[in-house]
Scaffold this motif. Structure first.
Motif, PDB file in Angstrom:
ATOM      1  N   UNK A 184       3.004 -36.863  -2.641  1.00 16.91           N
ATOM      2  CA  UNK A 184       3.548 -35.601  -2.841  1.00 16.91           C
ATOM      3  C   UNK A 184       2.310 -34.725  -2.248  1.00 16.91           C
ATOM      4  N   UNK A 185       0.991 -35.299  -2.555  1.00 14.67           N
ATOM      5  CA  UNK A 185      -0.056 -34.490  -2.169  1.00 14.67           C
ATOM      6  C   UNK A 185      -0.262 -34.700  -0.463  1.00 14.67           C
ATOM      7  N   UNK A 186      -0.054 -36.031   0.057  1.00 17.28           N
ATOM      8  CA  UNK A 186      -0.078 -35.946   1.623  1.00 17.28           C
ATOM      9  C   UNK A 186       0.868 -35.287   2.194  1.00 17.28           C
ATOM     10  N   UNK A 187       2.122 -35.060   1.654  1.00 19.02           N
ATOM     11  CA  UNK A 187       2.983 -34.131   2.499  1.00 19.02           C
ATOM     12  C   UNK A 187       2.358 -32.812   2.412  1.00 19.02           C
ATOM     13  N   UNK A 188       1.569 -32.355   1.421  1.00 20.00           N
ATOM     14  CA  UNK A 188       1.179 -31.165   1.486  1.00 20.00           C
ATOM     15  C   UNK A 188      -0.131 -30.941   2.267  1.00 20.00           C
ATOM     16  N   UNK A 189      -0.662 -31.996   2.731  1.00 18.87           N
ATOM     17  CA  UNK A 189      -1.572 -31.941   3.721  1.00 18.87           C
ATOM     18  C   UNK A 189      -3.063 -32.240   2.807  1.00 18.87           C
ATOM     19  N   UNK A 190      -2.940 -32.943   1.782  1.00 17.28           N
ATOM     20  CA  UNK A 190      -4.113 -33.260   1.010  1.00 17.28           C
ATOM     21  C   UNK A 190      -4.181 -34.897   0.762  1.00 17.28           C
ATOM     22  N   UNK A 191      -5.670 -35.208   0.837  1.00 17.09           N
ATOM     23  CA  UNK A 191      -6.062 -36.692   0.876  1.00 17.09           C
ATOM     24  C   UNK A 191      -5.901 -37.368  -0.347  1.00 17.09           C
ATOM     25  N   UNK A 192      -6.061 -36.663  -1.584  1.00 14.36           N
ATOM     26  CA  UNK A 192      -6.002 -37.461  -2.759  1.00 14.36           C
ATOM     27  C   UNK A 192      -5.443 -36.501  -3.832  1.00 14.36           C
ATOM     28  N   UNK A 193      -5.188 -37.101  -4.940  1.00 11.22           N
ATOM     29  CA  UNK A 193      -4.506 -36.499  -6.167  1.00 11.22           C
ATOM     30  C   UNK A 193      -5.731 -36.264  -7.138  1.00 11.22           C
ATOM     31  N   UNK A 194      -5.884 -35.081  -7.726  1.00 13.56           N
ATOM     32  CA  UNK A 194      -6.785 -35.040  -8.949  1.00 13.56           C
ATOM     33  C   UNK A 194      -5.955 -35.032 -10.267  1.00 13.56           C
ATOM     34  N   UNK A 195      -6.166 -36.121 -11.036  1.00 12.91           N
ATOM     35  CA  UNK A 195      -5.263 -36.112 -12.264  1.00 12.91           C
ATOM     36  C   UNK A 195      -6.170 -35.317 -13.325  1.00 12.91           C
ATOM     37  N   UNK A 196      -5.050 -34.808 -14.234  1.00 10.66           N
ATOM     38  CA  UNK A 196      -5.360 -34.059 -15.413  1.00 10.66           C
ATOM     39  C   UNK A 196      -4.955 -34.894 -16.476  1.00 10.66           C
ATOM     40  N   UNK A 197      -5.569 -34.579 -17.705  1.00  8.11           N
ATOM     41  CA  UNK A 197      -5.169 -35.469 -18.900  1.00  8.11           C
ATOM     42  C   UNK A 197      -3.748 -35.431 -19.359  1.00  8.11           C
ATOM     43  N   UNK A 198      -3.184 -36.388 -20.144  1.00  8.93           N
ATOM     44  CA  UNK A 198      -1.810 -36.704 -20.208  1.00  8.93           C
ATOM     45  C   UNK A 198      -1.329 -35.919 -21.291  1.00  8.93           C
ATOM     46  N   UNK A 199      -2.068 -35.186 -22.100  1.00 10.84           N
ATOM     47  CA  UNK A 199      -1.581 -34.467 -23.465  1.00 10.84           C
ATOM     48  C   UNK A 199      -1.661 -33.088 -23.122  1.00 10.84           C
ATOM     49  N   UNK A 200      -2.796 -32.406 -22.778  1.00  8.69           N
ATOM     50  CA  UNK A 200      -2.808 -30.996 -22.506  1.00  8.69           C
ATOM     51  C   UNK A 200      -2.445 -30.498 -21.221  1.00  8.69           C
ATOM     52  N   UNK A 201      -2.746 -31.543 -20.320  1.00  8.25           N
ATOM     53  CA  UNK A 201      -2.712 -31.375 -18.796  1.00  8.25           C
ATOM     54  C   UNK A 201      -3.716 -30.242 -18.240  1.00  8.25           C
ATOM     55  N   UNK A 202      -4.805 -30.376 -18.876  1.00 12.63           N
ATOM     56  CA  UNK A 202      -5.672 -29.122 -18.399  1.00 12.63           C
ATOM     57  C   UNK A 202      -7.306 -29.909 -18.072  1.00 12.63           C
ATOM     58  N   UNK A 203      -7.363 -31.040 -18.411  1.00 15.46           N
ATOM     59  CA  UNK A 203      -8.798 -31.430 -18.658  1.00 15.46           C
ATOM     60  C   UNK A 203      -8.734 -32.550 -17.484  1.00 15.46           C
ATOM     61  N   UNK A 204      -9.885 -32.621 -16.465  1.00 17.09           N
ATOM     62  CA  UNK A 204     -10.225 -33.208 -15.598  1.00 17.09           C
ATOM     63  C   UNK A 204     -10.309 -35.004 -15.996  1.00 17.09           C
ATOM     64  N   UNK A 205      -9.635 -35.753 -15.116  1.00 17.58           N
ATOM     65  CA  UNK A 205      -9.890 -37.277 -15.550  1.00 17.58           C
ATOM     66  C   UNK A 205     -10.345 -38.035 -14.368  1.00 17.58           C
ATOM     67  N   UNK A 206      -9.356 -38.259 -13.272  1.00 19.98           N
ATOM     68  CA  UNK A 206      -9.806 -39.050 -12.249  1.00 19.98           C
ATOM     69  C   UNK A 206      -9.375 -38.330 -10.818  1.00 19.98           C
ATOM     70  N   UNK A 207      -9.707 -38.718  -9.849  1.00 21.47           N
ATOM     71  CA  UNK A 207      -9.586 -38.425  -8.541  1.00 21.47           C
ATOM     72  C   UNK A 207      -8.777 -39.759  -7.806  1.00 21.47           C
ATOM     73  N   UNK A 208      -7.396 -39.913  -7.492  1.00 24.26           N
ATOM     74  CA  UNK A 208      -7.165 -40.881  -6.983  1.00 24.26           C
ATOM     75  C   UNK A 208      -7.273 -42.067  -7.761  1.00 24.26           C
TER      76      UNK A 208
END
Length: 355
Positions: free
Chosen positions: A210-234
């Protein structure tokens, strides 16, 4: 002293790839290490054999229930010969992954000795160009032919090798653009996010596409509970630079405890930077990028080493990090880190192991 495992010789050695045109994970060396596990014998049948396809039953449990873990590390060619970077840490982490997936533990020292012998045989495969290395992939998977949801009783462990150039075709320090994923999640606390389980990466592919189709190299993941806090990138840990302070998300059970992450924190403190591990809200990142207090962002992992971030997209907002170019702190850490790995500077931490 390198332990001596049985070596099964190849009839004919492969032609090595052109060092000036290396891709990542395409070419594989002449040999690999392999051993088997059973409840009756434990780890046995330990040998170095020609790299080849492996027969597998269609009922192998890994194909149905996903018991598979892996690691990634590198060997470098130095003026003094080949050297490994923190291999003990990788095999210790592999044991943590195995523990979570109910798989047998490795003898860490034996695994390191097996790797050293394999590298000593395959030294000519280590490329010597700038930024190049021999990537090492240990993997363990369940191969018992049985259909039933329980831990397998037999497993295969392998170490395979591939000569690699830059992970990103344009080079390590070309800033990438990252897309903040706010629909899918990578992992949740209590799950297997901290483990290098194969299924973690399969579950990430839809967001990456999905990210690549939008022209981005990697995904920045948010936490799986609040989906607000940074976790990992790719498949990397992520770092934020606020002036002289280096900040990274604290380990919480859903973030991979990266060997590069751990090393960067130690190296940064050694170089005089303040380091901090804490929760980082995505709104803080966007706001700090806008007001200029967030000066640099980079991902860090074995494959890429360090990958600077020049742009972040979150919902309808796109923010540029600093000038959009590789920052001074990022460059300094990259240079110091890689010079230790390739043996061109002193190793004050005793991270490197000669083969």
């Amino acid at each position: 002293m390198v332990a001596k495992f049985e070596v099964v010789e190849r009839n004919e050695l492969k032609q090595k790839p052109d060092q000036d045109n290396l891709s990542f994970g395409i070419h594989f060396t002449d040999y690999m290490f392999t051993m088997d596990y059973s409840e009756e014998l434990g780890w046995h049948n330990k040998k170095i054999v020609p790299y080849e396809d492996i027969p597998m039953s269609p009922a192998s449990q890994v194909l149905h229930y996903g018991q598979a873990v892996f690691e990634g590390l590198k060997a470098y060619k130095t003026a003094a010969g080949a050297q490994l970077f923190r291999p003990n840490e990788n095999f210790k982490r592999m044991n943590k992954s195995c523990e979570r997936l109910e798989m047998p533990q490795l003898d860490v020292e034996e695994a390191v000795q097996a790797l050293k012998q394999l590298i000593s045989i395959e030294q000519d495969w280590i490329p010597t160009g700038e930024g190049q290395s021999l990537y090492i992939r240990p993997i363990m998977y369940a191969n018992e032919p049985y259909l039933g949801v329980r831990p397998a009783t037999s497993y295969k462990f392998l170490i395979i090798l591939t000569p690699v150039g830059a992970y990103y075709g344009k080079g390590h320090l070309t800033p990438i653009k990252i897309f903040v994923e706010d629909e899918y999640v990578r992992a949740v606390r209590g799950g297997v996010g901290f483990a290098k389980a194969a299924g973690n990466y399969a579950a990430s592919l839809i967001a990456q596409s999905r990210a690549e189709k939008l022209g981005y190299n990697q995904v920045l993941w948010l936490d799986g509970v609040e989906q607000s806090y940074i976790e990992e990138v790719g498949s990397m840990n992520i770092f934020f630079v606020f002036g002289n302070k280096l900040v990274t998300p604290q380990l919480n059970g859903s973030i991979l405890p990266g060997i590069t992450r751990k090393s960067i924190l130690q190296l940064a403190a050694h170089l005089g930077y303040e380091v901090e591990e804490r929760r980082i809200h995505i709104d803080e990142v966007v706001s700090a990028a806008k007001d200029g207090s967030l000066t640099e962002v980079f991902g860090a992992g074995t494959a890429v080493v360090i990958s600077p971030v020049g742009e972040i997209k979150y919902k309808d907002e796109v923010v540029t990090i600093g000038s959009g170019n590789t920052g001074e702190v990022t460059q300094k850490l990259y240079d110091a880190y890689t010079s230790i790995q390739n043996g061109t500077s002193e190793d004050p931490f005793r991270w490197c192991l000669s083969v």
